[in-house]
Design an enzyme around this catalytic site. Structure first.
Site, short mmCIF file in Angstrom:
data_model
loop_
_atom_site.label_atom_id
_atom_site.label_comp_id
_atom_site.label_asym_id
_atom_site.label_seq_id
_atom_site.Cartn_x
_atom_site.Cartn_y
_atom_site.Cartn_z
N ASP A 57 9.39 2.95 1.95
CA ASP A 57 8.20 3.72 2.30
C ASP A 57 7.95 3.55 3.80
OD1 ASP A 57 5.70 4.74 2.80
OD2 ASP A 57 4.75 3.91 1.01
N PHE A 61 0.86 -1.18 0.00
CA PHE A 61 0.00 0.00 0.00
C PHE A 61 0.90 1.23 0.00
CE2 PHE A 61 -2.24 3.60 1.68
CZ PHE A 61 -3.42 3.57 0.95
N LYS A 99 2.56 10.93 7.19
CA LYS A 99 1.75 10.67 8.38
C LYS A 99 2.25 11.41 9.63
CE LYS A 99 -1.04 6.90 6.84
NZ LYS A 99 -0.65 5.99 5.78
#
Ligand SMILES: *Cc1c(COP(=O)(O)O)cnc(C)c1O
Length: 409
Positions: A236, A151, A265
């Site tokens: 990531d 993802f 985030k």
């Protein structure tokens, strides 16, 4: 079995808000029936005054908890002075933020963006340009190797190399140039490398996939193989990084330093979207003026908050806390295996738990948790991801896990 028999706990205030929210929005989410009005630390209060323990932390955007006083102060102070100049002009928060974040990562250069998906897109562009300009790959032939179950965000390019049908179906045609190999399989990754391969893009732990931890030695293997084949390694760390796993980066667990850190985030402290790609000059230095940009990327408010986030991380306190609380989290969850759970994966203050399908779906368990004042989110059917704010107290965490035990037991 409590999970499938739960009534949705809505009062008039919440029910009215839920109806209003549902009526005028695209249904691209299926939120739990709770309407939050304010929050502090690890606790959220809904519009009816009920308190809920947050075991999601905004998918790790809230690693430092809700309303962290240091982050709020940085935001408030900046809000009244200067919020945005665009990158057409330099503002006085920019140099501090980029220098601090570069130092935290041990890298030369920082390219600030806003959302995680934008940072991933940025990494893809940098990897490709490096492939052509430095490695000498023929025009438009560059390939990037990605992992199954990944993802990396929601743009059309990114969903094109997802293998989740919900994420990708009916959003094509997709961008070529991506090769998928099984996650955690080093031999498959090496076998997929060709002279056209410019980079490897993986999550050091797959968050959305259900906190999937690769086999020990995998990240070191990826580092070794990519170095040997002159291929860039982009990690990531948008969800796994910045303290969540008990280290600053999930790659730190194997003492691995990727060529590109992709961050997001928690970098925005749960206040504003802040993302970045961080790499050395020989990689990020290939971008020249006009070749990439973002109107909001690196704005003054984002940099002020991001700087304060990096200051918090630089103390190591949050990483230590995640590490300490990990013991309790692992102990309690392991104790539920065979008692409602069929699988548990823990790294730091982060867990993926697979609920026994006989107990109910992940969604049903989350609804039952909500009824007990605990907010968590299912991912992929029967898996629930637990990611409390790193400021959660040990007692609160233990209480939250008691509720989970009661729901699945
Ligand atoms: C959340 C996430 C993204 C996308 O971030 P957005 O800010 O939602 O665009 C990318 N990669 C990983 C690993 C993520 O968890």
């Amino acid at each position: 079995m409590t999970a499938s028999t739960t009534d949705t706990p809505t009062t008039t205030a919440a029910a009215a808000e839920l109806d209003r929210a549902e009526a005028r929005t695209a249904h691209n989410y299926h939120p739990l029936p709770v309407v939050v009005a304010h929050a502090e630390g690890a606790w959220m209060t809904d519009v009816d005054g009920r308190r809920h323990l947050d075991l999601l932390a905004g998918y790790s955007a809230l690693n430092f908890g809700h309303s962290h006083p240091v982050l709020l102060e940085a935001a408030h102070a900046q809000l009244d002075r200067l919020t945005l100049t665009s990158r057409a002009f330099v503002h006085d928060q920019f140099a501090d933020f980029t220098a601090k974040l570069g130092d935290l990562c041990g890298k030369d250069l920082v390219l600030p963006m806003n959302t995680g998906a934008e940072a991933v897109e940025t990494a893809i562009k940098v990897i490709r340009k490096w492939g052509y300009q430095v490695k000498g790959i023929a025009a438009d032939q560059a390939e990037i190797i990605v992992a199954s179950g990944n993802f990396h965000g929601r743009t059309t390019t990114i969903v094109g190399f997802s293998d989740d049908p919900d994420a990708r179906n009916d959003f094509g045609p997709f961008s070529p140039g991506f090769v998928t190999v099984p996650y955690g399989d080093l031999a498959a990754l090496e076998a997929a490398i060709t002279p056209r391969t410019a980079g490897v893009l993986i999550e050091p732990i797959q968050g959305e996939g259900g906190v999937v931890i690769p086999p020990p030695g995998y990240l070191q293997g990826v580092r070794e193989v990519t170095t040997r084949h002159d291929v860039l390694f982009a990690a990531d760390e948008i969800q796994a990084g910045l303290g969540r796993t008990g280290r600053t980066f999930a790659c730190d667990h194997e003492d691995v330093v990727p060529d590109l850190y992709v961050l997001g985030k928690a970098l925005g402290g749960g206040i504003v979207p802040v993302s970045a790609v961080v790499a050395d000059r020989d990689v990020l230095g290939i971008l020249k003026p006009g070749q990439h940009g973002s109107t909001f990327g690196g704005n003054a408010l984002a940099c002020a908050v991001g700087s304060a986030v990096v200051d918090l991380l630089a103390t190591g306190d949050f990483q230590r806390r995640a590490d300490d609380l990990s013991v309790l989290l692992r102990e309690r969850l392991d104790g539920l295996v065979g008692r409602g759970l069929v699988g548990v994966r823990v790294r730091g203050l982060w867990a993926g738990v697979d609920v026994d399908p006989a107990v109910g779906s992940g969604r049903q368990v989350c609804e039952a948790l909500l009824a007990r004042g605990v907010l968590a989110k299912d991912t992929h059917g029967s898996t629930i991801r637990l990611a409390p704010p790193l400021v959660v107290s040990e007692d609160d965490l233990a209480w939250g896990l008691d509720q989970l035990a009661a729901v699945v037991g």
